[in-house]
Design an enzyme around this catalytic site. Structure first.
Site, short mmCIF file in Angstrom:
data_model
loop_
_atom_site.label_atom_id
_atom_site.label_comp_id
_atom_site.label_asym_id
_atom_site.label_seq_id
_atom_site.Cartn_x
_atom_site.Cartn_y
_atom_site.Cartn_z
N GLU A 132 1.05 15.94 5.04
CA GLU A 132 1.69 16.96 4.20
C GLU A 132 2.76 16.30 3.44
O GLU A 132 2.99 16.64 2.21
CB GLU A 132 2.22 18.05 5.24
CG GLU A 132 0.95 18.77 5.94
CD GLU A 132 -0.32 19.01 4.98
OE1 GLU A 132 -0.09 19.13 4.04
OE2 GLU A 132 -1.17 19.17 5.61
N HIS A 135 1.41 14.92 0.34
CA HIS A 135 0.74 15.64 -0.56
C HIS A 135 2.13 15.99 -1.59
O HIS A 135 2.05 16.11 -2.80
CB HIS A 135 0.61 17.18 0.13
CG HIS A 135 -0.90 17.28 0.32
ND1 HIS A 135 -1.94 17.02 -0.95
CD2 HIS A 135 -1.58 17.51 1.55
CE1 HIS A 135 -3.00 17.25 -0.05
NE2 HIS A 135 -2.82 17.36 1.08
#
Length: 167
Positions: A132, A135
């Site tokens: 994450e 990202h």
């Protein structure tokens, strides 16, 4: 609030470095609620704001009963020990490839009140925290694959109906 629609590989928002969260207001609380609602579905471990089209440094996680979010996360610890672990992504559906990740990871950030938050974990949670945070830096797990796997993954992704440029 709502489960939000996902953005898929090929969408430019996924390859853009997300902006820091600077406004701690009701709209941020709504975003966090949407991130938590959207990650709360079977088979989902984490969700970064760019995956729902919002270019802010925020993600939610839902791993082995641990549910939460982090705003403006920074990885502050990675173990030297690594392993290859099958990895997938909501923005690259149906494709799973072994990806090298640290066995242990910790991130530090803030919550919706701009109070410090630290999340750390091993194995799948460590993988999620790394995935994450990537990202938010415009990095997809496909970018971390060895060259042969990456070529195969890119070819397979481009053949899928969800691939953004095919829409």
């Amino acid at each position: 609030m709502a489960m939000r629609a996902l953005r898929y590989f090929g969408d430019p928002v996924l390859k853009t470095v997300a902006d820091p969260v600077t406004r701690f207001d009701k709209s941020l609380e709504s975003l966090v609620t949407d991130l938590l609602d959207t990650v709360d579905a079977p088979g989902r471990a984490g969700l970064a704001a760019p995956q729902i089209g919002v270019s802010l440094r925020a993600f939610s996680y839902n791993v082995e009963g641990k549910i939460g979010y982090v705003l403006n996360p920074e990885i502050v610890e990675l173990s030297e020990e690594t392993h290859e672990i099958d990895e997938g992504c909501l923005s690259v559906p149906e494709l799973w490839f072994p990806t090298r990740r640290a066995v242990h990871a910790a991130v530090r950030g803030v919550d919706t009140r701009n109070e410090p938050v630290t999340v750390e974990g091993d194995d799948v949670l460590a993988q999620c925290l790394q995935h994450e945070t990537d990202h938010l830096d415009g990095i997809l797990y496909l970018d971390r694959l060895d060259p042969d796997r990456k070529r195969r993954a890119m070819r397979e992704a481009r053949e899928r109906d969800w691939f953004w440029s095919r829409r």
